[in-house]
Enzyme design. Structure first.
Site, mmCIF file in Angstrom:
data_model
loop_
_atom_site.group_PDB
_atom_site.id
_atom_site.type_symbol
_atom_site.label_atom_id
_atom_site.label_comp_id
_atom_site.label_asym_id
_atom_site.label_seq_id
_atom_site.Cartn_x
_atom_site.Cartn_y
_atom_site.Cartn_z
ATOM 1 N N HIS A 1 -6.182 2.528 1.627
ATOM 2 C CA HIS A 1 -5.328 3.664 1.991
ATOM 3 C C HIS A 1 -5.811 4.407 3.249
ATOM 4 C CE1 HIS A 1 -3.537 2.846 -1.781
ATOM 5 N NE2 HIS A 1 -4.439 3.440 -2.526
ATOM 6 N N ASP B 1 0.901 -1.146 0.000
ATOM 7 C CA ASP B 1 0.000 0.000 0.000
ATOM 8 C C ASP B 1 0.941 1.196 0.000
ATOM 9 O OD1 ASP B 1 -1.506 2.257 0.744
ATOM 10 O OD2 ASP B 1 -3.050 0.964 1.581
ATOM 11 N N HIS B 2 1.043 1.878 -1.142
ATOM 12 C CA HIS B 2 2.116 2.874 -1.257
ATOM 13 C C HIS B 2 1.949 4.032 -0.274
ATOM 14 C CE1 HIS B 2 -0.784 4.605 -4.087
ATOM 15 N NE2 HIS B 2 -0.242 5.755 -3.780
#
Ligand code: NAD
Length: 483
Positions: free
Chosen positions: A239, A176-177
């Site tokens: 996110h 999950d950047h």
């Protein structure tokens, strides 16, 4: 400040989907930057593996062009040529036998071996199985998978099972950047590295928390994919949930992967079901003009949300009574992501009602200008009595830490290097993802069963009016969405 580059072990990184958009736009430019900073030493290799037939030279050319296009600031022809000399290519079919023997021969040897699944999730199971069949799934192997990790709990479980059939959880890196962003990690440093905040970090002192991720873009060319997903699945379940976890979790005993992830999991499991009245869904719509969500996705009957705002409660001792308001959407007024911790007012004002109402707000900005500020109340300078004013104690990294701080690695740079180092702290564990879906599924089922329609909102606005009401009915208001 001198930036430190810690060398990593020599590695082979195979990128399934190496010719795809994500690989060219994000993964390979990130590796190039790490190469330029001296972190990719020795004879580490990056092997593109995809369905199209290319020579290694053609792949190198494709990636060099990608770096020029997507990271022009860092592009240096000589450096790029040096970097791409580490690149190789194998034509592989995830669903067939093409290329697997050749790939197994290329990656044999005693070194860290990472396989990045930058392909559709429907191929994850087939890739895992073929890696196993061709003798590449040993203890040196790590696999990296991208979002979307499932569409609901059942599909996320199925993906976890497909991976678990051949890999231990300690080998799986779910990206999950958002977790790779410098500020997100700084949030943990601020919370757990200072005495100042943690004693106040609870329902006794925090009035509420706002998490906003606002985009100015619409669904763009991803209309077909996005329409099956919507803001809840595309942004909130992953996110925003990760940000919420880091804000709300108890202090882990150590900054170690499972210690951190155990605490995040407890937060997700403590989330209450969200009643329909606490959710506002929206669709951007310019009253028949462009841009219009329904036109962008090519389905005039779509009920998918391009905006969602919701009030979320965490049932535990720390947070009972302090709601979190989440908001994310497309085609909004500005591109901004921030978390705001809004503290309560002082119990009594010694300055009287004319001094106004004041609160401390800790703002953690993810974009633009990653950084934090803490709003504090002081006396307005000058004569004329005790007038109070709120000023920010700005902790923007570039100003405090000098020019090096502006050059912090991008999220992908950090996360890929963490894979090579074998550090899973900033990656989601399988049970976390499942718990997040277990919370999200009944919410989505609820509006689907009721047949709720999203509220229209003007492109360039802050979302539907009803989202303002969500706050107003609690006597609160959203922070402004601004760049
Ligand atoms: P893409 O369509 O641009 O590329 C897909 C890649 O997969 C190509 O290299 C193709 O050759 C390869 N491929 C397809 N079928 C194959 C097969 N049978 N065997 C071997 N290789 C095969 O897709 P993308 O945009 O790069 O996205 C890849 C994945 O990452 C998707 O799951 C996507 O949802 C996810 N993702 C993408 C982005 C993004 O910004 N593009 C962001 C987050 C997540």
């Amino acid at each position: 400040m001198v930036s430190r580059v810690i060398p990593v072990d020599t590695f082979d990184l195979v990128i399934f989907g190496g010719t795809g958009d994500l690989a060219r736009r994000k993964i390979l430019p990130a590796l190039y930057r790490r190469f330029c900073s001296g972190q990719m030493e020795g004879d580490s290799r990056i092997i593109g593996a995809a369905r199209s037939d290319h020579t290694a030279e053609e792949f190198q050319q494709l990636i060099a062009e990608g770096i020029k296009e997507f990271d022009p600031k860092a592009y240096d022809a000589e450096k790029v040529a040096e970097f791409t000399s580490h690149l190789d290519y194998v034509h592989v079919d995830a669903l067939g036998e093409t290329g697997w023997k050749a790939l197994a021969e290329k990656v044999s040897g005693d070194r860290v071996r990472a396989f990045y699944f930058s392909v559709a999730p429907s191929l994850f199971g087939a890739l895992a199985e073929r890696l196993h069949t061709h003798g590449m799934a040993d203890s040196n192997t790590r696999i990296v998978v991208e979002k979307p990790f499932g569409h609901d709990l059942a599909s996320a479980r199925a993906l976890n099972q497909d991976l678990a059939a051949h890999f231990d959880e300690s080998q799986v890196y779910r990206i999950d950047h958002y977790l790779g962003k410098e500020t997100v990690q700084n949030l943990m440093a601020v919370r757990f590295g200072n005495m100042l905040f943690e004693p106040l970090w609870n329902a006794q002192y925090v009035d509420h928390i706002q998490i906003t991720v606002a985009e100015t873009v619409g669904v763009g060319g991803r209309g077909e994919y996005y329409d099956k997903s919507g803001a809840m699945r595309d942004m909130v379940q992953n996110h925003l949930m990760q940000l919420l976890c880091l804000i709300a979790m108890e202090p882990p005993a150590r900054f170690e992967p499972d210690a951190v992830r155990d605490e995040k999991l407890k937060v997700i499991r403590a989330l209450e079901a969200v009643p329909a009245d606490d959710i506002v869904r929206g669709q951007y719509s310019a009253a028949g003009k462009q841009p219009n969500y329904l036109d962008d996705v090519g389905d005039p009957t779509s009920r998918t949300e391009s905006f969602i705002a919701m009030k979320v409660k965490i049932s535990n001792w720390r947070w009972a009574g302090t709601p979190l308001y989440l908001r994310t959407g497309k085609k909004l007024k500005a591109r901004t992501s921030e978390i705001a911790v809004v503290f309560k007012q002082t119990p009594h004002s010694i300055f009287g009602p004319e001094s106004g109402s004041h609160r401390n707000i800790l703002t953690i900005r993810l974009q633009p200008n990653e950084g934090m500020d803490l709003g504090v109340t002081i006396k307005e300078p000058g004569p004329g009595g005790m007038r109070l004013v709120d000023v920010p104690l700005d902790m923007t990294f570039a100003e405090a830490l000098g020019p090096d701080a502006e050059d912090v690695p991008d999220a992908y740079e950090r996360l890929i290097m963490d894979v090579i180092r074998g550090n899973q702290t900033l990656f989601m564990r399988g049970d976390e993802v499942e718990a997040a879906w277990a919370w999200a599924d009944p919410i989505i089922d609820g509006w689907e069963q009721r047949g709720d329609r999203p509220m229209p909102y003007d492109p360039g606005s802050t979302g539907p009016e009803e989202s303002m009401m969500l706050m107003h009915k609690d006597g609160r208001r959203w922070r402004e969405i601004k760049t």
